[in-house]
Design a protein around this motif. Structure first.
Motif, mmCIF file in Angstrom:
data_model
loop_
_atom_site.group_PDB
_atom_site.id
_atom_site.type_symbol
_atom_site.label_atom_id
_atom_site.label_comp_id
_atom_site.label_asym_id
_atom_site.label_seq_id
_atom_site.Cartn_x
_atom_site.Cartn_y
_atom_site.Cartn_z
ATOM 1 N N PRO A 10 22.547 60.643 49.385
ATOM 2 C CA PRO A 10 21.406 61.226 50.082
ATOM 3 C C PRO A 10 20.157 60.350 49.921
ATOM 4 O O PRO A 10 20.051 59.554 48.991
ATOM 5 N N ALA A 11 19.219 60.544 50.836
ATOM 6 C CA ALA A 11 18.008 59.726 50.877
ATOM 7 C C ALA A 11 17.069 59.997 49.700
ATOM 8 O O ALA A 11 16.101 59.276 49.520
ATOM 9 N N SER A 12 17.379 60.987 48.897
ATOM 10 C CA SER A 12 16.540 61.344 47.751
ATOM 11 C C SER A 12 16.693 60.382 46.579
ATOM 12 O O SER A 12 16.101 60.600 45.513
ATOM 13 N N ALA A 13 17.457 59.310 46.749
ATOM 14 C CA ALA A 13 17.680 58.355 45.666
ATOM 15 C C ALA A 13 16.376 57.743 45.196
ATOM 16 O O ALA A 13 15.442 57.544 45.977
ATOM 17 N N GLN A 14 16.332 57.450 43.905
ATOM 18 C CA GLN A 14 15.250 56.668 43.337
ATOM 19 C C GLN A 14 15.808 55.277 43.056
ATOM 20 O O GLN A 14 17.016 55.113 42.865
ATOM 21 N N ALA A 15 14.926 54.281 43.008
ATOM 22 C CA ALA A 15 15.365 52.902 42.819
ATOM 23 C C ALA A 15 14.709 52.292 41.591
ATOM 24 O O ALA A 15 13.685 52.772 41.107
ATOM 25 N N SER A 16 15.326 51.198 41.136
ATOM 26 C CA SER A 16 14.810 50.468 39.985
ATOM 27 C C SER A 16 15.042 48.978 40.194
ATOM 28 O O SER A 16 16.062 48.578 40.759
ATOM 29 N N ILE A 17 14.107 48.174 39.714
ATOM 30 C CA ILE A 17 14.303 46.723 39.731
ATOM 31 C C ILE A 17 14.752 46.212 38.366
ATOM 32 O O ILE A 17 15.141 45.061 38.238
ATOM 33 N N ASP A 18 14.727 47.097 37.347
ATOM 34 C CA ASP A 18 15.119 46.683 36.002
ATOM 35 C C ASP A 18 16.202 47.564 35.377
ATOM 36 O O ASP A 18 16.637 47.310 34.258
ATOM 37 N N GLY A 19 16.629 48.614 36.075
ATOM 38 C CA GLY A 19 17.644 49.510 35.547
ATOM 39 C C GLY A 19 17.133 50.502 34.516
ATOM 40 O O GLY A 19 17.903 51.282 33.970
ATOM 41 N N LYS A 20 15.822 50.496 34.265
ATOM 42 C CA LYS A 20 15.230 51.399 33.274
ATOM 43 C C LYS A 20 14.169 52.306 33.876
ATOM 44 O O LYS A 20 14.115 53.486 33.574
ATOM 45 N N ASN A 21 13.319 51.741 34.691
ATOM 46 C CA ASN A 21 12.210 52.478 35.296
ATOM 47 C C ASN A 21 12.537 52.777 36.756
ATOM 48 O O ASN A 21 12.791 51.846 37.527
ATOM 49 N N TYR A 22 12.520 54.065 37.107
ATOM 50 C CA TYR A 22 12.887 54.503 38.451
ATOM 51 C C TYR A 22 11.698 55.138 39.141
ATOM 52 O O TYR A 22 10.850 55.770 38.501
ATOM 53 N N ALA A 23 11.662 54.992 40.478
ATOM 54 C CA ALA A 23 10.619 55.620 41.282
ATOM 55 C C ALA A 23 11.185 55.889 42.668
ATOM 56 O O ALA A 23 12.207 55.315 43.076
ATOM 57 N N ASP A 24 10.489 56.769 43.405
ATOM 58 C CA ASP A 24 10.888 57.043 44.781
ATOM 59 C C ASP A 24 10.751 55.771 45.614
ATOM 60 O O ASP A 24 9.907 54.909 45.337
ATOM 61 N N MET A 25 11.584 55.670 46.631
ATOM 62 C CA MET A 25 11.540 54.515 47.537
ATOM 63 C C MET A 25 10.544 54.768 48.656
ATOM 64 O O MET A 25 10.380 55.912 49.056
ATOM 65 N N PRO A 26 9.913 53.756 49.166
ATOM 66 C CA PRO A 26 10.036 52.361 48.766
ATOM 67 C C PRO A 26 9.277 52.092 47.463
ATOM 68 O O PRO A 26 8.241 52.698 47.195
ATOM 69 N N LEU A 27 9.824 51.165 46.668
ATOM 70 C CA LEU A 27 9.145 50.762 45.449
ATOM 71 C C LEU A 27 7.915 49.933 45.815
ATOM 72 O O LEU A 27 7.948 49.172 46.777
#
Length: 155
Positions: free
Chosen positions: A96-113
């Motif tokens: 689902p589009a509710s995914a959060q993303a990370s560029i380091d695998g530790k800190n996540y945020a809503d997309m777009p980052l």
């Protein structure tokens, strides 16, 4: 034409995929199946998903993880994570589009980052995304839920 071995990436993604269960549930309460499918269009313009092991640069691949609750009680607040395989670039499409993303695998945020560059907030390129995660609020007993992300094989 450079070809990327997807089987290796699927295995790594399976190993790297993590699930954080409510402490009350046993480790075997959840089964995960990961598939890799090439995304293309048929003659009618409909989207077709075909299993794939290798693919040339530029091929769009969907990684889909299906999580099955194997116990007789519900699982609440299930956090699942899928890495973006090496030599692949996230397309921005997740389900689902509710995914959060990370560029380091530790800190996540809503997309777009976003990040600050020269005092301005700018979007982080999808090529820097390394991991997506989802919160499955409720996975009923003996039911399944799926998450997916689309990638492109790098050139």
């Amino acid at each position: 034409m450079k070809r990327f071995k997807l089987l290796h990436s699927v295995l790594l993604a399976t190993l790297a995929s993590s699930c954080l269960l409510n402490i009350a549930h046993a480790d075997d309460a959840l089964k995960m199946e990961l598939t890799a499918n090439q995304i293309s269009k048929n003659a009618d313009g409909k989207t077709v998903y075909s299993p794939v092991r290798t693919a040339p640069a530029g091929t769009v691949i969907q990684y889909k993880a299906t999580y099955t609750n194997t116990i007789n009680s519900d699982i609440n607040d299930l956090m699942v994570t899928l890495p973006i395989p090496a030599n692949m670039t996230f397309t921005g499409d997740a389900s689902p589009a509710s995914a959060q993303a990370s560029i380091d695998g530790k800190n996540y945020a809503d997309m777009p980052l976003m990040r600050k560059v020269d005092g301005k907030m700018v979007k982080i390129p999808y090529s820097e995304y390394r991991t997506l995660r989802w919160n499955i609020k409720l996975l009923p007993a003996k039911k399944s839920a799926a998450v997916a992300l689309n990638t492109v094989v790098n050139k």
